[in-house]
Design a protein around this motif. Structure first.
Motif, PDB file in Angstrom:
ATOM      1  N   PRO A 240       0.814  -1.212   0.000  1.00 48.97           N
ATOM      2  CA  PRO A 240       0.000   0.000   0.000  1.00 48.97           C
ATOM      3  C   PRO A 240       0.848   1.263   0.000  1.00 48.97           C
ATOM      4  N   PRO A 241       0.381   2.309  -0.672  1.00 52.68           N
ATOM      5  CA  PRO A 241       1.153   3.550  -0.712  1.00 52.68           C
ATOM      6  C   PRO A 241       1.097   4.299   0.612  1.00 52.68           C
ATOM      7  N   ILE A 242       2.062   5.154   0.805  1.00 52.53           N
ATOM      8  CA  ILE A 242       2.117   6.030   1.981  1.00 52.53           C
ATOM      9  C   ILE A 242       1.723   7.428   1.519  1.00 52.53           C
ATOM     10  N   SER A 243       0.658   7.936   2.097  1.00 53.83           N
ATOM     11  CA  SER A 243       0.118   9.224   1.653  1.00 53.83           C
ATOM     12  C   SER A 243       0.536  10.385   2.539  1.00 53.83           C
ATOM     13  N   VAL A 244       1.061  10.115   3.732  1.00 57.19           N
ATOM     14  CA  VAL A 244       1.405  11.210   4.649  1.00 57.19           C
ATOM     15  C   VAL A 244       2.694  11.884   4.177  1.00 57.19           C
ATOM     16  N   PRO A 245       2.919  13.149   4.528  1.00 52.41           N
ATOM     17  CA  PRO A 245       4.173  13.814   4.149  1.00 52.41           C
ATOM     18  C   PRO A 245       5.376  13.024   4.658  1.00 52.41           C
ATOM     19  N   SER A 246       6.324  12.741   3.769  1.00 52.44           N
ATOM     20  CA  SER A 246       7.413  11.826   4.107  1.00 52.44           C
ATOM     21  C   SER A 246       8.742  12.314   3.559  1.00 52.44           C
ATOM     22  N   ILE A 247       9.778  12.074   4.342  1.00 54.67           N
ATOM     23  CA  ILE A 247      11.157  12.330   3.916  1.00 54.67           C
ATOM     24  C   ILE A 247      11.957  11.061   4.146  1.00 54.67           C
ATOM     25  N   SER A 248      12.676  10.630   3.136  1.00 55.36           N
ATOM     26  CA  SER A 248      13.521   9.441   3.220  1.00 55.36           C
ATOM     27  C   SER A 248      14.984   9.872   3.294  1.00 55.36           C
ATOM     28  N   LEU A 249      15.674   9.415   4.333  1.00 50.16           N
ATOM     29  CA  LEU A 249      17.095   9.681   4.501  1.00 50.16           C
ATOM     30  C   LEU A 249      17.852   8.376   4.286  1.00 50.16           C
ATOM     31  N   SER A 270       2.482   8.664  -2.166  1.00 50.34           N
ATOM     32  CA  SER A 270       1.501   9.396  -2.953  1.00 50.34           C
ATOM     33  C   SER A 270       1.308  10.840  -2.506  1.00 50.34           C
ATOM     34  N   GLY A 271       1.893  11.221  -1.378  1.00 50.13           N
ATOM     35  CA  GLY A 271       1.814  12.598  -0.904  1.00 50.13           C
ATOM     36  C   GLY A 271       3.148  13.299  -1.072  1.00 50.13           C
ATOM     37  N   PHE A 272       3.351  14.372  -0.286  1.00 45.51           N
ATOM     38  CA  PHE A 272       4.648  15.044  -0.310  1.00 45.51           C
ATOM     39  C   PHE A 272       5.738  14.041   0.043  1.00 45.51           C
ATOM     40  N   TYR A 273       6.814  14.061  -0.742  1.00 48.01           N
ATOM     41  CA  TYR A 273       7.892  13.094  -0.518  1.00 48.01           C
ATOM     42  C   TYR A 273       9.172  13.635  -1.113  1.00 48.01           C
ATOM     43  N   ARG A 274      10.244  13.474  -0.386  1.00 47.11           N
ATOM     44  CA  ARG A 274      11.562  13.727  -0.970  1.00 47.11           C
ATOM     45  C   ARG A 274      12.563  12.748  -0.375  1.00 47.11           C
ATOM     46  N   ARG A 275      13.598  12.469  -1.150  1.00 45.23           N
ATOM     47  CA  ARG A 275      14.652  11.545  -0.755  1.00 45.23           C
ATOM     48  C   ARG A 275      15.972  12.296  -0.703  1.00 45.23           C
ATOM     49  N   GLN A 276      16.755  12.003   0.331  1.00 44.93           N
ATOM     50  CA  GLN A 276      18.058  12.633   0.503  1.00 44.93           C
ATOM     51  C   GLN A 276      19.084  11.555   0.785  1.00 44.93           C
TER      52      GLN A 276
END
Length: 303
Positions: A240-249, A270-276
C-alpha cells in the motif's frame, strides 16, 4: 553533532501484549514525536535528537521495541513474533495506551518498518514520517526470488539466522555478532565503536534471540506468523502507498542496503515526498546524521 546526552528517565506503559519501556522528553502537552530504533540498535540512537526537539516544545517518546532493553511481554505464552505486522501493531498499541491520536514518526530498519506500515494503513494516526532508507514494508511474497550476488552476500546474517547454528551463535555471541554488524553496516562512522557499548546491554533482553530469529525467518516465509496479525500481513501484500508527508534519509555508505542511484521507492509515496542520500553515512542513519534528521523532522513538523 557529537555530544552524547544523558538518557531520559525510563517509564513504562502497558499495552495489550507488552510492558513497553520508553524514554520521554519535553512537555506532556507538546505535539508528539515518536522515534523508533531498529536491529541491532536501541533508543541511544536518538540521544542527540530527542533533547533538541524537546527544547522546541515537542513531546518526544523513544520506546524500546519488543525484545530489546527493559520492554517485556506480559504473558509467557504469547508468541515472540518479530514479523513486520507485530512491530506495527506494537506502535499502534503504544500510541493508544498513551492516548496519542496522531504523531510524527521517525524510524529506520525495524522501527522504520513499523512507522511505514502505520503511515500506510492508518494515515490518520501519522502527521509526518521520516524514514530511514525509504519504503520499508516487506514484500514477503517476493522474498524467495534470487537477488544479485552482491546483495545476497550482504544478507549473510539473515540466512545464518535461518539455521540452528545461527540461533546458537546469536545466543552465545549476541554482543560480538551485533558489534560486527555495526561495523559492516556503518563502515565510515568513526564514533560507532565508542557508541556501541551504550546500546549493547539492550540485547540482553530474554526475548531478544527469539524475536530476532522469528523476524528474519518470517520475512522469507520460513516461519509462520502470529495468526492474530494475519489481517495486517494481508493488508500489506499489495504494498500500500504512503500518503502522509514523508522524507527518506539514505546513507550512501550503508553496508547492508546501499541506496540505488535512482529512487526505486518514489512510486510508493503518494503525498509530499523527498529523498536525501547522505554521503559518509551508513545504515544507522539517524545516529550518524542527527542534524540532518532534526532538519527533516522540523521540516515536517513546521509544514
Amino acid at each position: 553533532m557529537a555530544t552524547v546526552t544523558s538518557p531520559a528517565p525510563l517509564l513504562y506503559v502497558r499495552t495489550t501484549l507488552l510492558d513497553v519501556a520508553y524514554e520521554t522528553h519535553g512537555p506532556i502537552d507538546g505535539e508528539p514525536v515518536i522515534l523508533l530504533h531498529g536491529f541491532p540498535y536501541d533508543p541511544r540512537g536518538y540521544d542527540d535528537i530527542a533533547p533538541v526537539l524537546a527544547e522546541r516544545g515537542y513531546r518526544v517518546l523513544v520506546p524500546y521495541l519488543r525484545g530489546y532493553g527493559p520492554t517485556r511481554f506480559i504473558n509467557a505464552q504469547v508468541m515472540r513474533s518479530g514479523q513486520q505486522a507485530a512491530l506495527a501493531k506494537d506502535l499502534l498499541d503504544f500510541m493508544d495506551a498513551l492516548s496519542i491520536p496522531q504523531a510524527t514518526l521517525a524510524g529506520f530498519d525495524w522501527g522504520g518498518r513499523a512507522a511505514c506500515i502505520v503511515a500506510a494503513l492508518w494515515p490518520q494516526r501519522v502527521r509526518g514520517l521520516v524514514t530511514g532508507d525509504g519504503y520499508n514494508i516487506q514484500a514477503i511474497s517476493q522474498s524467495l526470488k534470487p537477488r544479485p550476488p552482491e546483495t545476497e552476500h550482504r544478507l549473510w546474517y539473515q540466512y545464518y539466522f535461518h539455521t540452528q547454528r545461527g540461533v546458537d551463535g546469536l545466543t552465545a555471541n549476541r554482543r560480538e555478532l551485533c558489534q560486527l554488524l555495526w561495523t559492516l553496516w556503518s563502515p565510515s562512522w568513526a564514533e560507532g565503536p565508542s557508541r556501541y557499548g551504550l546500546t549493547a546491554p539492550s540485547f540482553d533482553n530474554p526475548d531478544f534471540v527469539e524475536v530476532v530469529i522469528h523476524s528474519y525467518r518470517h520475512r522469507f516465509m520460513y516461519a509462520p506468523g502470529d495468526p492474530a496479525l494475519e489481517y495486517i500481513e494481508q493488508a500489506l501484500v499489495p504494498q500500500p502507498p504512503i500518503s502522509v508527508p514523508s522524507i527518506s534519509l539514505c546513507g550512501a555508505d550503508d553496508g547492508v542496503g546501499p541506496p540505488s542511484l535512482e529512487d526505486d521507492d518514489v512510486e510508493h509515496f503518494s503525498g509530499f515526498y523527498r529523498r536525501q542520500v547522505l554521503p559518509g553515512v551508513g545504515h544507522n542513519v539517524f545516529q550518524e546524521a542527527p542534524q540532518v534528521t532534526l532538519q527533516a523532522l522540523l521540516e515536517l513538523l513546521e509544514r
